[in-house]
Design an enzyme around this catalytic site. Structure first.
Site, PDB file in Angstrom:
ATOM      1  N   LYS A   1      18.519   7.367  41.089  1.00  0.00           N
ATOM      2  CA  LYS A   1      18.061   8.337  42.090  1.00  0.00           C
ATOM      3  C   LYS A   1      17.571   7.612  43.345  1.00  0.00           C
ATOM      4  O   LYS A   1      17.819   8.068  44.475  1.00  0.00           O
ATOM      5  CB  LYS A   1      16.939   9.182  41.485  1.00  0.00           C
ATOM      6  CG  LYS A   1      16.271  10.152  42.462  1.00  0.00           C
ATOM      7  CD  LYS A   1      17.180  11.302  42.829  1.00  0.00           C
ATOM      8  CE  LYS A   1      16.518  12.222  43.871  1.00  0.00           C
ATOM      9  NZ  LYS A   1      15.251  12.805  43.404  1.00  0.00           N
TER      10      LYS A   1
ATOM     11  N   GLY B   1       5.058  21.451  47.418  1.00  0.00           N
ATOM     12  CA  GLY B   1       6.062  21.507  48.457  1.00  0.00           C
ATOM     13  C   GLY B   1       7.322  22.132  47.902  1.00  0.00           C
ATOM     14  O   GLY B   1       7.282  22.922  46.959  1.00  0.00           O
TER      15      GLY B   1
ATOM     16  N   ASN C   1      18.822   8.126  47.195  1.00  0.00           N
ATOM     17  CA  ASN C   1      17.915   8.358  48.319  1.00  0.00           C
ATOM     18  C   ASN C   1      18.102   7.327  49.415  1.00  0.00           C
ATOM     19  O   ASN C   1      18.076   7.654  50.609  1.00  0.00           O
ATOM     20  CB  ASN C   1      16.462   8.350  47.835  1.00  0.00           C
ATOM     21  CG  ASN C   1      16.073   9.620  47.109  1.00  0.00           C
ATOM     22  OD1 ASN C   1      16.624  10.683  47.364  1.00  0.00           O
ATOM     23  ND2 ASN C   1      15.130   9.507  46.194  1.00  0.00           N
TER      24      ASN C   1
END
Length: 297
Positions: free
Chosen positions: A178, A9, A182
């Site tokens: 992280k 992706g 998010n």
């Protein structure tokens, strides 16, 4: 170096493209529409400082990983074990699998499926698939890698390819940091279908983000995680350095795909329940995104 990207992706195409641009033998393993475009025209890598067609291999099948010294493992967190099992017959004993995924436990989960060495990486990059075989880079690009027998060499390879890379003894703390980023932005971007720079301008949004971060930090502390300093500053930096970026969760919902919300705010919700830490704002974000997913089903 021969490199395979499992789950090509936006993230996998960006890092795979950077390595191929530097002369490494790279194969992307992804969806048919992207594979066909790459096989026909190469990968269009639209970065902030260049826009080039990078020639590399692409395949829809896991057998393409055969012979790879390094696998950039970029599948969605929901697919970690299944994708690892698909790769297993084609891996060499010396292959290093580097997990470039959201969430904190993907490397541990992958280790239950493959005997090869697995190292976690924390990814700080803003990218999107702008079309078949076309990855657009919006900002940043750093990697923080867990120590392994090959991590130092892989880090030097990535640095030479233009990817800022650090090997750290506290990747667990970096993964949690992280995760907090998010949890602060992904659901809000998904629900509103707005980029980070627009989100933070909304009335009351900064207080909502502060509550999300506070809950996540409390869960991390209850888990005994050593977080990097100034999480609040890192959260503010995201909107400043990636103002045009839509979260991966927003991109998934826009395409009618299942998101990773269960491994983001949903993970905080579950760990909070297990540890006796209240996470009401994360619960709301998780619930709203799941409702939007069910609406599309």
């Amino acid at each position: 170096m021969k490199v395979a990207v499992m789950g090509a992706g936006a993230v996998g195409c960006y890092y795979g493209g950077m390595l191929a641009r530097a002369g490494h033998e790279v194969v992307l393993i992804g969806r048919p529409q992207h594979v066909e475009a790459v096989q026909r025209d190469g990968l269009r890598l639209e970065a902030q400082s260049f826009d080039e067609r990078v020639m590399l291999s692409a395949s829809t099948g896991p057998a393409a990983v055969r012979g790879a010294e390094l696998v950039l493992f970029c599948v969605k967190s929901t697919d970690t074990e299944a994708a690892g099992a698909q790769l297993l017959p084609f891996l060499t004993p010396q292959t290093l699998l580097l997990t470039l995924q959201n969430g904190t436990d993907n490397a541990d989960r992958l280790r239950t499926v493959v005997p090869q060495e697995v190292a976690a990486a924390v990814v700080y990059v803003a990218t999107e698939m702008a079309g078949p075989g076309h990855v657009r880079h919006h900002g940043r690009g750093e990697l923080v890698i867990e120590p392994s027998s090959a991590s130092a060499a892989v880090a030097q390879t990535l640095i030479a390819a233009g990817v800022p890379t650090e090997v750290s003894d506290n990747v667990r703390g970096a993964l949690w940091a992280k995760l907090i980023l998010n949890c602060a932005y992904n659901a809000l971007s998904a629900i509103t279908q707005l980029p980070y720079g627009r989100i933070v301008q909304g009335e009351g949004v900064k207080d909502v983000i502060a509550s999300l971060v506070s809950e996540c930090t409390a869960v991390a502390q209850a888990e005994g995680v050593i977080l990097p300093p100034d999480i609040d500053g890192a959260v503010r930096k995201i909107a400043a350095t990636m103002p045009t970026q839509f979260s991966s969760t927003a991109q998934d919902l826009a395409r009618g795909k299942r998101s990773e919300i269960d491994h983001l705010n949903g993970f905080i919700l579950r760990r909070g329940e297990a540890l006796g830490v209240a996470t009401p704002v994360n619960r709301v974000m998780h619930t709203l995104v799941r409702l939007l997913e069910s609406k599309q089903a």
